[in-house]
Write an enzyme that holds these catalytic residues in place. Structure first.
Site, PDB file in Angstrom:
ATOM      1  N   CYS A   1     -15.180   0.770 -27.464  1.00 17.27           N
ATOM      2  CA  CYS A   1     -16.305   1.490 -27.487  1.00 17.27           C
ATOM      3  C   CYS A   1     -16.902   1.681 -25.999  1.00 17.27           C
ATOM      4  O   CYS A   1     -17.630   1.006 -25.534  1.00 17.27           O
ATOM      5  CB  CYS A   1     -17.351   0.572 -28.193  1.00 17.27           C
ATOM      6  SG  CYS A   1     -16.703   0.048 -29.648  1.00 17.27           S
ATOM      7  N   GLU A   2     -15.979   2.557 -25.369  1.00 20.72           N
ATOM      8  CA  GLU A   2     -16.263   2.984 -24.025  1.00 20.72           C
ATOM      9  C   GLU A   2     -16.011   4.471 -23.829  1.00 20.72           C
ATOM     10  O   GLU A   2     -14.704   4.591 -24.132  1.00 20.72           O
ATOM     11  CB  GLU A   2     -15.647   2.013 -22.771  1.00 20.72           C
ATOM     12  CG  GLU A   2     -16.058   0.695 -22.876  1.00 20.72           C
ATOM     13  CD  GLU A   2     -17.529   0.849 -22.000  1.00 20.72           C
ATOM     14  OE1 GLU A   2     -17.930   1.599 -21.338  1.00 20.72           O
ATOM     15  OE2 GLU A   2     -18.442  -0.094 -22.312  1.00 20.72           O
TER      16      GLU A   2
ATOM     17  N   GLU B   1       4.834  -6.344   2.019  1.00 21.09           N
ATOM     18  CA  GLU B   1       4.491  -6.784   0.800  1.00 21.09           C
ATOM     19  C   GLU B   1       4.012  -5.998  -0.307  1.00 21.09           C
ATOM     20  O   GLU B   1       2.803  -5.474  -0.571  1.00 21.09           O
ATOM     21  CB  GLU B   1       3.232  -8.029   0.764  1.00 21.09           C
ATOM     22  CG  GLU B   1       2.405  -7.769   1.710  1.00 21.09           C
ATOM     23  CD  GLU B   1       1.172  -8.817   1.700  1.00 21.09           C
ATOM     24  OE1 GLU B   1       1.686 -10.056   1.847  1.00 21.09           O
ATOM     25  OE2 GLU B   1      -0.105  -8.654   1.730  1.00 21.09           O
ATOM     26  N   PRO B   2       4.953  -4.995  -0.553  1.00 19.02           N
ATOM     27  CA  PRO B   2       4.721  -3.828  -1.593  1.00 19.02           C
ATOM     28  C   PRO B   2       4.301  -4.372  -3.033  1.00 19.02           C
ATOM     29  O   PRO B   2       5.021  -5.465  -3.458  1.00 19.02           O
ATOM     30  CB  PRO B   2       5.832  -3.110  -1.468  1.00 19.02           C
ATOM     31  CG  PRO B   2       7.017  -3.981  -1.085  1.00 19.02           C
ATOM     32  CD  PRO B   2       6.402  -5.115  -0.138  1.00 19.02           C
ATOM     33  N   GLY B   3       3.594  -3.751  -3.814  1.00 17.19           N
ATOM     34  CA  GLY B   3       3.588  -4.206  -5.322  1.00 17.19           C
ATOM     35  C   GLY B   3       3.942  -2.647  -6.003  1.00 17.19           C
ATOM     36  O   GLY B   3       4.925  -2.449  -6.744  1.00 17.19           O
ATOM     37  N   ARG B   4       2.893  -1.835  -5.752  1.00 21.79           N
ATOM     38  CA  ARG B   4       3.319  -0.559  -6.549  1.00 21.79           C
ATOM     39  C   ARG B   4       4.477   0.268  -6.429  1.00 21.79           C
ATOM     40  O   ARG B   4       5.235   0.578  -7.249  1.00 21.79           O
ATOM     41  CB  ARG B   4       2.061   0.330  -6.043  1.00 21.79           C
ATOM     42  CG  ARG B   4       1.801   1.464  -7.013  1.00 21.79           C
ATOM     43  CD  ARG B   4       0.746   2.474  -6.128  1.00 21.79           C
ATOM     44  NE  ARG B   4      -0.215   1.667  -6.036  1.00 21.79           N
ATOM     45  CZ  ARG B   4      -1.396   1.438  -6.726  1.00 21.79           C
ATOM     46  NH1 ARG B   4      -1.444   2.061  -7.759  1.00 21.79           N
ATOM     47  NH2 ARG B   4      -2.462   0.693  -6.323  1.00 21.79           N
TER      48      ARG B   4
ATOM     49  N   TYR C   1     -10.666   3.641 -12.536  1.00 18.57           N
ATOM     50  CA  TYR C   1     -10.776   4.587 -11.259  1.00 18.57           C
ATOM     51  C   TYR C   1     -10.616   6.121 -11.924  1.00 18.57           C
ATOM     52  O   TYR C   1     -10.390   6.878 -10.793  1.00 18.57           O
ATOM     53  CB  TYR C   1      -9.489   4.278 -10.480  1.00 18.57           C
ATOM     54  CG  TYR C   1      -9.015   2.939 -10.053  1.00 18.57           C
ATOM     55  CD1 TYR C   1     -10.109   1.990  -9.425  1.00 18.57           C
ATOM     56  CD2 TYR C   1      -7.661   2.635 -10.156  1.00 18.57           C
ATOM     57  CE1 TYR C   1      -9.302   0.743  -8.981  1.00 18.57           C
ATOM     58  CE2 TYR C   1      -7.385   1.274  -9.895  1.00 18.57           C
ATOM     59  CZ  TYR C   1      -7.977   0.268  -9.307  1.00 18.57           C
ATOM     60  OH  TYR C   1      -7.891  -0.897  -8.705  1.00 18.57           O
TER      61      TYR C   1
ATOM     62  N   ARG D   1      -6.379   1.213 -15.446  1.00 18.40           N
ATOM     63  CA  ARG D   1      -6.516   2.318 -14.423  1.00 18.40           C
ATOM     64  C   ARG D   1      -7.381   3.471 -14.753  1.00 18.40           C
ATOM     65  O   ARG D   1      -8.144   3.834 -13.852  1.00 18.40           O
ATOM     66  CB  ARG D   1      -5.122   2.365 -13.828  1.00 18.40           C
ATOM     67  CG  ARG D   1      -4.388   1.214 -13.212  1.00 18.40           C
ATOM     68  CD  ARG D   1      -3.303   1.716 -12.472  1.00 18.40           C
ATOM     69  NE  ARG D   1      -3.492   2.077 -11.032  1.00 18.40           N
ATOM     70  CZ  ARG D   1      -3.469   3.607 -10.692  1.00 18.40           C
ATOM     71  NH1 ARG D   1      -3.058   4.211 -11.490  1.00 18.40           N
ATOM     72  NH2 ARG D   1      -3.507   3.603  -9.294  1.00 18.40           N
TER      73      ARG D   1
ATOM     74  N   GLY E   1       0.750  -1.183   0.051  1.00 11.70           N
ATOM     75  CA  GLY E   1       0.105   0.138   0.042  1.00 11.70           C
ATOM     76  C   GLY E   1       0.827   1.323  -0.042  1.00 11.70           C
ATOM     77  O   GLY E   1       0.374   2.295   0.083  1.00 11.70           O
TER      78      GLY E   1
END
Ligand SMILES: Cc1ncc(COP(=O)(O)O)c(C=O)c1O
Length: 411
Positions: free
Chosen positions: A339-340, A272-275, A314, A310, A230
């Protein structure tokens, strides 16, 4: 201006677009290693035996993962496929599923993963599959944070974790089943704003209160404490980077104070980082296909949000660079071919005036980017390339083709 956000390896991107078809993802080995070292050394300074895991969901590319393993990380896995990958790469780590059935727990346990249960309701599954020697619970400590509402993973609305009031009971039941050693875990939000300097120290304090209660009520001693991932990263040029040294020092202080206060033996810290490790080590590279002067100016590129959702999911901001010599700028929206109407990577941004064929680079695409992709509209997934430390560029995943898309379908 945050150089970490606006940087991209210009020369290498230039070389790559000459050699390979766009669109593609390009990852920098150098930056990936730097991020791993920065995080690991910040924590090792205060916790010499810290156990760092990488959240595989952020970027499950095997070559990307091999570099992270080489820097001393194991894996945080969240599905059987991620455990499969861990087994292939000979990694160990922790399995944090959600609403996990017995067969998934068995699959993870057989692949060297410490099981991290999301609730005590899954304990009976352990009787079916064999009670492990060591077990962890993901706790919902009642407080959470995150850049936006859907990034908050704890508190009453969150689907994750054992409610903290029920933690002692869960550990007691697990001990009665025959579990001998215990861990505790929390993952309370993602992309925690870097301005919230005390966040990790505060949630660690809350976790220690739960550890003390578990000891008191259930007689269980906890030897591993995983404070999750996080750790926030900047996406906008005006945002600051996280001072990871300062954060690690504040967690150290929380450990010292809380262990003394509750008379606890210090547990081994896990993260446990990801980003933080991956986001700024990757870029998505595409070319301009169509320029449309409508009510405003739209620049259509050969990459769509299916492979980097992303912004569409979001409304997340990603910095964009255009590689051309234009001296003038204008407000444009960079869009994909789906098509969005949320298939827009940059809305109304001042960017150099584009021409057909210009290269557009989307930043911060090393983590939770391609990994979140899909095939909506039958749009294909892109190739991935690694910019190695010696400057060479190597393909680390092929692009999908139309046949791949229909492999599991009877035509
Ligand atoms: C259980 C768990 N651990 C770690 C992470 C990594 O989070 P981040 O990339 O924000 O560090 C996530 C992300 O969703 C997660 O769900």
């Amino acid at each position: 201006m945050n150089e970490e956000v606006i940087y991209y390896p210009k020369e290498a991107v230039g070389r790559a677009v000459e050699q390979f078809e766009t669109p593609f993802f390009l990852y920098s080995e150098e930056r990936l290693r730097e991020n791993c070292r920065r995080m690991k050394s910040a924590f090792e300074k205060h916790f010499p035996d810290v156990w760092p895991l990488f959240a595989v969901k952020a970027n499950p590319n095997p070559d990307f993962l091999r570099i992270i393993m080489d820097e001393g990380f194991d894996f945080d896995c969240s599905s059987p496929s991620e455990c499969f990958l861990a087994e292939k790469l000979e990694a160990k780590g922790m399995y944090t599923g959600n609403y996990t059935p017995a067969d998934e727990l068995k699959y993870a346990a057989e692949r060297n993963m410490i099981l991290n249960l999301d609730d005590a309701s899954m304990l009976p599954f352990l009787e079916e599959i064999g009670v492990p020697e060591i077990l962890s619970f993901r706790i919902n400590p009642g407080i959470g944070g995150g850049e936006r509402e859907s990034f908050v993973f704890a508190g009453p609305d969150a689907k994750y974790g054992v409610p903290f009031e029920k933690a002692a009971e869960a550990y007691k039941k697990a001990a009665e089943l025959g579990v001998k050693r215990f861990g505790i875990h929390m993952m309370t939000g993602t992309n925690i704003p870097i301005s919230e300097k005390e966040y990790f120290a505060q949630i660690t304090k809350k976790l220690f209160e739960i550890v003390a209660e578990v000891k008191r009520e259930a007689g269980v001693k906890i030897e591993l404490m995983n404070i999750g991932g996080g750790f926030g990263v900047p996406y906008k040029p005006e945002e600051k980077s996280l001072d990871i040294e300062e954060l690690a020092a504040s967690v150290r202080e929380s450990f010292d104070t809380q262990c003394e206060k509750h008379g606890l033996k210090e547990p081994r810290l896990m993260i446990e980082p990801g980003r933080f490790i991956s986001a700024d080590a990757g870029w998505r590279v595409g070319k301009v296909l169509v320029i449309k002067d409508s009510y405003k100016k739209f620049v259509g590129i050969d990459a769509s949000s299916n492979d980097m959702p992303r912004p569409s999911i979001y409304g997340a901001y990603h910095h964009a660079s255009v590689m051309n010599d234009a001296s003038e700028q204008e407000p444009v929206s960079i869009v994909g071919q789906i098509c969005e109407n949320n298939d827009q990577f940059a809305r109304d941004r001042m960017l150099p005036v584009c021409d057909i064929g210009d290269v557009v680079v989307i930043h911060n695409c090393g983590g939770h980017a391609r990994a979140m992709g899909h095939n909506y509209n039958g749009r294909l997934r892109h190739a991935e390339y690694l910019l190695e430390q010696n400057g060479s560029i190597r393909q680390i995943r092929q692009a999908q083709n139309i046949e791949d898309l229909f492999k599991t379908t009877k035509l």
